[in-house]
Design a protein around this motif. Structure first.
Motif: not given
Lengths: 251, 300
Positions: A1-21
């Motif tokens: 589950m850690t692998g899935f959770r990490t990839l999910f969190v990474k994907e969330i942070i990826r778009f959140w870091k450019v939330a303006f766009q």
């Protein structure tokens, strides 16, 4: 589950870091549509009795934002990773194709729903919206965002360059969402186009979602669900099969 | 003992291109192994199959006894790969990159080891810098750190020093050597054959998808049978017995091929007996590059 959770969190942070766009800009675009169409047509058009045009338009715009952003998230993340080569970082670890799928799916749904919520909250400033059936609203939002997240995953895996992706975006996603009753009821269309619209799954997504707000729609929500549920399941199955086979990712 | 890497009957076709044509290879635990070959020989394809990035047409690959397809989770946990391309995710900092990579391998809390890696690779000062802001050499170090976050027993380095400056190359090799001493198996591909010669216990050479040489590095050099004794002599002509042994001549420099250094002394003795003065002397030994060129020049 850690692998899935990490990839999910990474994907969330990826778009959140450019939330303006990725979040603010689509909310603003939807509000501009609302401002212009509502201003021009509110006094002249009544699609359903007792529902102002602005109130009619709102759920359509929310759903359009959900769909387009769910698609944009999974597709852009995958195509960018493929083109820059950093997709290798998620292909080398012991992640199963199910974990891979679930992480990209849920992150894309999260972005779609987040943008949709933003449009909805801003929309309350412009019109009195009622939430007649919150359950239907939730069901159609979740299923529809999942369907378009899947299309994004498949497009992201298939596309070899940004031009391919732009082709899907402009020649499939935009027409599907625009020709689905976001801005009008399909009953106002000529008979031929009414028939064509019934073959567009997005029509059912928007119609069922709109029913959740106004308790009135072109087809019944059960009918819409009977179309959307299998469509979403088939899209999930196709995405999973694509990932399982290693198509383009593990040639 | 279970080999660290076992490759059996490996074939790979891309349409009409036959990239690997039946490769068999065992790499033992603790070895420092070089995979050499010209561009297009199949090195990267072999490594990609080993890492699960490409699927074999037929044949098997195992990492520490785990099949890379059937038992891919266990195989991938045992393997760390430093890719050839300088790839990075521009959204994240160095530390975020390493934390995510740890998470993908199932390691929720890995900061102690991440700090140690950052320290060993000279990245501590860059831990919170965005990947985009790093120089090429720094990005390469992060790639090495990413490959090591889960402490894999087998490490694959696919041309890790391409375009890397001398200082970084030295520090990188010192670190990799240390890992090898600590028991990690290292599989290296490189175009710098002096590196392979200096570092690797064994060498496999690939050509057109086949292994054309596989031996200990020393054995490959010994088998090359080409130590050249170069002598500058004060004479215009050699006695017939010595002339028969001559491999080449350029002006007053005479070259004699030796199979063994022990052959040098009798040769020098013969020159002394003939009254020929030796003005200068040097011995040139065949290096891996010459062995490589010779093997590649042969038909497969």
């Amino acid at each position: 589950m850690t692998g899935f959770r990490t990839l999910f969190v990474k994907e969330i942070i990826r778009f959140w870091k450019v939330a303006f766009q990725t979040v603010m800009a689509p909310v603003l675009t939807a509000l501009l549509y609302l401002l212009i169409f509502a201003h021009v047509l509110d006094e002249h058009v009544e699609v359903y009795p007792g529902v102002s045009y602005t109130a009619f338009l709102m759920p359509g715009l929310v759903m359009m934002s959900v769909l387009q952003n769910a698609f944009a998230n999974s597709s852009s993340s995958l195509i960018q990773s493929k083109i820059t080569g950093n997709i290798v970082f998620v292909l080398l670890p012991p992640l199963s194709y199910l974990e891979f799928f679930a992480a990209y799916l849920l992150a894309a749904m999260a972005r779609g729903l987040m943008v949709g919520l933003g449009v909805l909250l801003a929309g309350f400033l412009f019109t009195d919206l009622t939430l007649a059936h919150p359950g239907w609203i939730l069901v159609f939002a979740v299923l529809s965002s999942a369907a378009f997240a899947c299309i994004g995953i498949m497009a992201g895996i298939w596309a070899d360059k940004f031009d391919h992706m732009a082709g899907i975006q402009n020649f499939v996603i935009v027409p599907l969402t625009f020709l689905s009753g976001v801005f009008y009821s399909i009953h106002s269309l000529p008979a031929f186009w009414q028939t064509v619209s019934h073959y567009n799954p997005v029509f059912y997504m928007i119609d069922g979602f709109r029913h959740g707000f106004h308790d009135v729609s072109d087809v019944s929500p059960v009918h819409a669900l009977a179309v959307i549920l299998p469509v979403t399941l088939v899209l999930c199955a196709l995405s999973l099969q694509m990932l399982r086979s290693g198509y383009k990712l593990r040639p | 003992m279970t080999p660290a890497v076992r490759v059996s009957g490996l074939e790979k076709r891309y349409g009409s291109v036959h990239a690997l044509r039946g490769v068999d290879l065992d790499i033992q635990p603790g070895e420092f192994f070089a995979l050499l070959g010209p561009n297009g020989a199949g090195k990267t394809t072999l490594i990609s199959i080993l890492a699960g990035l490409t699927r074999a047409t037929s044949g098997q690959v195992q990492v520490m006894g785990h099949d890379v397809v059937r038992d891919y989770r266990a195989a991938r946990v045992k393997l760390g790969v430093v890719p050839q391309e300088l790839v990075f995710d521009p959204f994240f900092t160095v530390r975020e990159t390493l934390r995510f990579q740890s998470g993908y391998f199932g390691l929720g809390r890995n900061d102690d080891w991440i700090d140690e890696l950052l320290d060993n690779l000279g990245l501590t000062g860059k831990a919170d810098a965005n990947m985009r802001r790093l120089s090429g050499g720094m990005k390469r170090r992060v790639l090495v750190a990413q490959a090591l976050v889960h402490k894999p027993p087998v490490i694959v380095l696919d041309e890790p020093t391409a375009g890397v400056d001398v200082e970084l190359r030295q520090s990188l090799w010192a670190f990799i050597r240390r890992l090898n001493r600590e028991g990690h198996t290292i599989l290296l591909t490189t175009h710098y054959l002096d590196e392979a010669e200096a570092l690797c216990h064994r060498v496999a050479m690939l050509k057109e998808g086949r292994v054309v040489a596989l031996d200990r590095t020393e054995a490959l050099l010994d088998n090359a049978d080409e130590r050249m004794l170069e002598l500058r002599l004060e004479t215009d002509e050699l006695p017939p017995a010595l002339a028969a042994r001559l491999s080449g001549r350029a002006g007053d420099v005479y070259r004699f091929a030796l199979r063994d250094f022990a052959e040098a002394e009798p040769l020098l003795g013969s020159l002394r007996e003939a009254g020929i003065r030796i003005l200068d002397m040097s011995v040139r030994q065949t290096d891996l590059e010459e062995v490589f060129i010779r093997i590649m020049a042969k038909g497969t």
